[in-house]
Scaffold this active site. Structure first.
Site: not given
Ligand code: FAD
Length: 251
Positions: A99, A192, A201
């Site tokens: 992920q 950023r 997340r």
């Protein structure tokens, strides 16, 4: 065999300000550094990035927090690409690293290779969701142990056949390894990109593992770059875990 239920994020590298270089650069624009730099070099570098655009160095470090809040409000996101950090993430699964590496813009990765490492039942490390582990510790331990045994058996069969290179033996045997296997990863990212990771997340829509990583990252960044993360805060969500709320500024 060790089973972890909490990933661990280590801050490994941070930016630092070279004051002589900064004053030399300001002198090129006819300015001298009047104010003390903020404690956070990351915030300082982001402000320098903003001020260079308008050549407003006379006000540099007057109020970094206010300046960066204004830049965030305007969506002036590129100035937050200057400062970058490196994190080491351990006690995390290969499921999580899959992920994590989907976050590409502004990120760099180096990840443990299952091709070059030989795992064994004694030394293998896994991550399992804490709620799942609490409800079935024996089930997880038994099955993860069985998988590693199968992997070791496959490696031995291939190696004993004599005509396969050692690395290709582990390269083939690794097909049996589970997503729960720990896979350490080095993650470098600019501010950023880190902000985007937290926004994406650190909430209930994600699996707990990457959310816990993003939570620890935000906790670190609130200390390392307080002005750059002033609009993001952690709160205890309905499920009892932490989520981040932000001013919803997309940089
Ligand atoms: C809750 C959740 C569920 C998910 N489920 C799945 C799933 O089932 N399957 C799956 O494949 N993925 C899934 N993802 C991953 C998701 O689609 C993204 O790949 C991942 O979150 C990385 O974010 P990002 O695309 O913003 O990439 P980043 O690399 O973090 O990019 C940051 C920003 O830069 C810009 N950007 C980056 N690359 C490009 C580009 N090539 N072109 C244009 N703009 C770009 C975009 O504005 C992007 O938002 C899921 C993510 C979340 C949060």
């Amino acid at each position: 065999m060790i089973v972890f239920t909490e990933p661990k994020v280590y801050l490994i590298a941070r930016p630092s300000l070279v004051e002589g270089g900064l004053s030399g650069f300001l002198a090129e624009a006819g300015h001298i550094l009047k104010n003390k730099a903020p404690e956070s070099p990351a915030d300082a570098v982001a402000e320098v990035g903003g001020r260079v655009c308008y050549c407003s160095f006379g006000k540099l470090f007057e109020n970094t927090s206010k300046f960066l809040a204004h830049a965030q409000k305007l969506g002036h996101g590129s100035i937050f690409e200057h400062p970058a950090f490196t994190f080491g993430v351990a006690r995390c699964s290969r499921g999580y690293t899959h992920q994590q590496v989907r976050h590409r813009a502004g990120f760099a990765y180096s990840q443990e290779s299952t091709h070059y490492i030989k795992y064994s039942k004694e030394t293998a490390r896994f991550y399992v969701d804490k709620y799942a582990f609490a409800r079935g510790k024996e089930l997880w331990e038994k099955n993860l142990g069985a998988v590693i045994e199968a992997y070791e058996m496959a490696f031995k069969v291939l190696k004993d056949s004599g005509d396969i290179d050692r690395h290709n033996c582990s390269g083939a045997a690794r097909q049996l390894l589970p997503q729960a296997l720990e896979s350490k990863i080095l993650v470098s990212a600019n501010v950023r990109a880190i902000r985007h990771l937290v926004e994406d997340r650190c909430n209930r829509h994600n699996t707990l593992e990457i959310r816990l990583v993003a939570t620890q990252v935000l906790e670190i960044m609130k200390v390392e770059a307080p002005a750059s993360f002033q609009d993001m805060d952690l709160f205890v969500d309905e499920d009892g875990e932490k989520s981040a709320k932000s001013g919803k500024v997309k940089l």
